[in-house]
Design a protein around this motif. Structure first.
Motif, PDB file in Angstrom:
ATOM      1  N   ARG A 290       0.845  -1.183  -0.015  1.00 14.32           N
ATOM      2  CA  ARG A 290      -0.115  -0.061   0.091  1.00 14.32           C
ATOM      3  C   ARG A 290       0.847   1.270  -0.049  1.00 14.32           C
ATOM      4  NH1 ARG A 290      -5.343  -0.301   1.643  1.00 14.32           N
ATOM      5  NH2 ARG A 290      -4.965   1.504   3.037  1.00 14.32           N
ATOM      6  N   ILE A 291       1.101   1.767  -1.275  1.00 16.24           N
ATOM      7  CA  ILE A 291       1.745   3.092  -1.127  1.00 16.24           C
ATOM      8  C   ILE A 291       1.018   4.200  -1.315  1.00 16.24           C
ATOM      9  CG2 ILE A 291       3.329   4.100  -2.710  1.00 16.24           C
ATOM     10  CD1 ILE A 291       4.069   1.042  -3.909  1.00 16.24           C
ATOM     11  N   PRO A 292       1.349   5.103  -0.294  1.00 16.14           N
ATOM     12  CA  PRO A 292       0.653   6.409  -0.279  1.00 16.14           C
ATOM     13  C   PRO A 292       0.938   7.342  -1.636  1.00 16.14           C
ATOM     14  CG  PRO A 292       2.249   6.089   1.688  1.00 16.14           C
ATOM     15  CD  PRO A 292       2.477   5.198   0.589  1.00 16.14           C
ATOM     16  N   LEU A 293      -0.235   7.723  -1.908  1.00 10.89           N
ATOM     17  CA  LEU A 293      -0.528   8.552  -3.078  1.00 10.89           C
ATOM     18  C   LEU A 293       0.302   9.726  -3.039  1.00 10.89           C
ATOM     19  CD1 LEU A 293      -1.855   8.266  -5.807  1.00 10.89           C
ATOM     20  CD2 LEU A 293      -3.540   9.829  -5.039  1.00 10.89           C
ATOM     21  N   ALA A 294       0.918  10.272  -1.891  1.00  8.43           N
ATOM     22  CA  ALA A 294       1.610  11.597  -1.987  1.00  8.43           C
ATOM     23  C   ALA A 294       3.135  11.112  -2.144  1.00  8.43           C
ATOM     24  CB  ALA A 294       1.419  12.115  -0.108  1.00  8.43           C
ATOM     25  N   GLU A 295       3.616   9.878  -2.247  1.00  2.41           N
ATOM     26  CA  GLU A 295       4.906   9.472  -2.432  1.00  2.41           C
ATOM     27  C   GLU A 295       5.007   9.119  -3.978  1.00  2.41           C
ATOM     28  OE1 GLU A 295       6.078   6.209  -0.020  1.00  2.41           O
ATOM     29  OE2 GLU A 295       5.486   7.081   1.802  1.00  2.41           O
TER      30      GLU A 295
ATOM     31  N   ARG B  96      -9.086   8.322 -12.052  1.00  2.00           N
ATOM     32  CA  ARG B  96      -9.451   8.392 -10.702  1.00  2.00           C
ATOM     33  C   ARG B  96      -8.673   9.186  -9.650  1.00  2.00           C
ATOM     34  NH1 ARG B  96      -6.488   3.193  -7.213  1.00  2.00           N
ATOM     35  NH2 ARG B  96      -6.638   4.305  -5.343  1.00  2.00           N
ATOM     36  N   LEU B  97      -7.451   9.435 -10.170  1.00  2.00           N
ATOM     37  CA  LEU B  97      -6.618  10.499  -9.489  1.00  2.00           C
ATOM     38  C   LEU B  97      -6.787  11.812  -9.630  1.00  2.00           C
ATOM     39  CD1 LEU B  97      -3.306   8.524 -10.010  1.00  2.00           C
ATOM     40  CD2 LEU B  97      -4.884   8.425  -8.108  1.00  2.00           C
ATOM     41  N   GLY B  98      -7.752  12.520 -10.527  1.00  2.00           N
ATOM     42  CA  GLY B  98      -7.927  13.719 -10.624  1.00  2.00           C
ATOM     43  C   GLY B  98      -7.014  14.692 -10.951  1.00  2.00           C
ATOM     44  N   GLU B  99      -7.155  15.645 -10.182  1.00  2.00           N
ATOM     45  CA  GLU B  99      -6.360  17.025 -10.776  1.00  2.00           C
ATOM     46  C   GLU B  99      -4.865  16.943 -10.029  1.00  2.00           C
ATOM     47  OE1 GLU B  99      -7.312  19.506 -12.476  1.00  2.00           O
ATOM     48  OE2 GLU B  99      -8.830  18.453 -12.936  1.00  2.00           O
ATOM     49  N   ARG B 100      -4.524  16.046  -9.119  1.00  2.00           N
ATOM     50  CA  ARG B 100      -3.156  15.936  -8.684  1.00  2.00           C
ATOM     51  C   ARG B 100      -2.349  15.137  -9.511  1.00  2.00           C
ATOM     52  NH1 ARG B 100      -3.675  13.008  -3.077  1.00  2.00           N
ATOM     53  NH2 ARG B 100      -1.453  13.161  -2.894  1.00  2.00           N
TER      54      ARG B 100
END
Length: 268
Positions: free
Chosen positions: A158-163, A195-199
């Motif tokens: 499970r990898i944090p999306l912020a990384e 799925r991830l949108g604007e980021r």
């Protein structure tokens, strides 16, 4: 436990005997269960059927009279809701182009039942992932604690999306890059983009990057070979430098303006 409905399969092949054999393989596949809901002898027939019906996966030949299977795949790629694509062909030389069109798999004839079953299992897994509610759909705001789950060497990570710095298509798989490591995962860039949108920002047909990871945009000779979109001239292409790993990724010409805008917003 509720039994999952069988996968709905469309077979597209101009040879009737090839369709008959493939139908037999599909309908004798023990797991996942699958049923052939329609057959088409050309890309045009398939497109007409798909305009009025839905299926889970298209088993698609490459060389057919009229528009070929690759042309049909390119048309389906532009649809918001499209079936998974598995090429079934006697011509292995088209594999790279097929995966650039985000095909899930590429099978060469004569197809073995075990190989087809493995492809259908991947289709079923992809459908299950789509049906799994995201954190935002469950009522939580998308934030730094959202994660990307993947299986690696038998382990579930499970990898944090912020990384995540970027996702890059590599033939039939995706590479997920963080500052610490690169991971291989299933999936498609189109699904991740939705799925991830604007980021995240699609900078090329084969790359989706975190906007916060983009450090600079410049003309870059190394990007020329990787930029297969939008022209065949010999000028150097555009590329972005990714933070933490200092890698350069090619940017298609049509996405240069969007990358510039993302960089400008970071500087505000």
């Amino acid at each position: 436990m509720l039994m999952q409905p069988p996968l709905k399969v469309l077979i597209v092949d101009d040879e009737s005997l090839a369709r008959l054999r493939l139908r037999g393989l599909v309908e004798t596949c023990p797991e996942p269960r699958a049923e052939v809901v329609a057959e088409a002898a050309s890309a045009g027939q398939a497109q007409q059927w798909l305009s009025a019906h839905a299926c889970d996966v298209v088993l698609l030949d490459v060389q057919m009279p009229g528009p070929d299977g690759l042309a049909l795949a390119a048309q389906l790629r532009a649809r918001a809701q499209r079936p998974e694509l598995v090429f079934v062909t006697a011509h292995p030389q088209h594999a790279v182009q097929a995966f650039e069109l985000e095909a899930l798999d590429y099978l060469t004839k004569p197809v073995r039942r075990e190989r087809l079953q493995a492809s259908l299992q991947r289709v079923a897994q992809r459908l299950a992932e789509r049906q799994r509610p995201t954190q935002a759909e469950a009522g939580g705001a998308e934030g730094d604690d959202s994660v990307i789950s993947l299986t690696e060497r038998g382990r579930v990570l499970r990898i944090p999306l912020a990384e995540v710095l970027y996702f890059k298509a590599e033939l039939k798989y995706l590479t997920l890059r963080t500052a610490a490591a690169a991971h291989v995962m299933d999936g498609s860039l189109s699904e991740l983009e939705q799925r991830l949108g604007e980021r995240f920002l699609r900078i090329h047909r084969n790359a989706l990057v975190a906007k916060a990871a983009v450090r600079e945009l410049e003309r870059h000779a190394a990007a020329e070979a990787g930029d297969g979109e939008g022209g065949g001239d010999s000028e150097p292409g555009w590329a972005v430098r990714i933070a933490h790993v200092n890698e350069w990724l090619a940017v298609s010409r049509r996405q240069v303006a969007a990358v510039r805008e993302a960089l400008a917003r970071q500087s505000l």
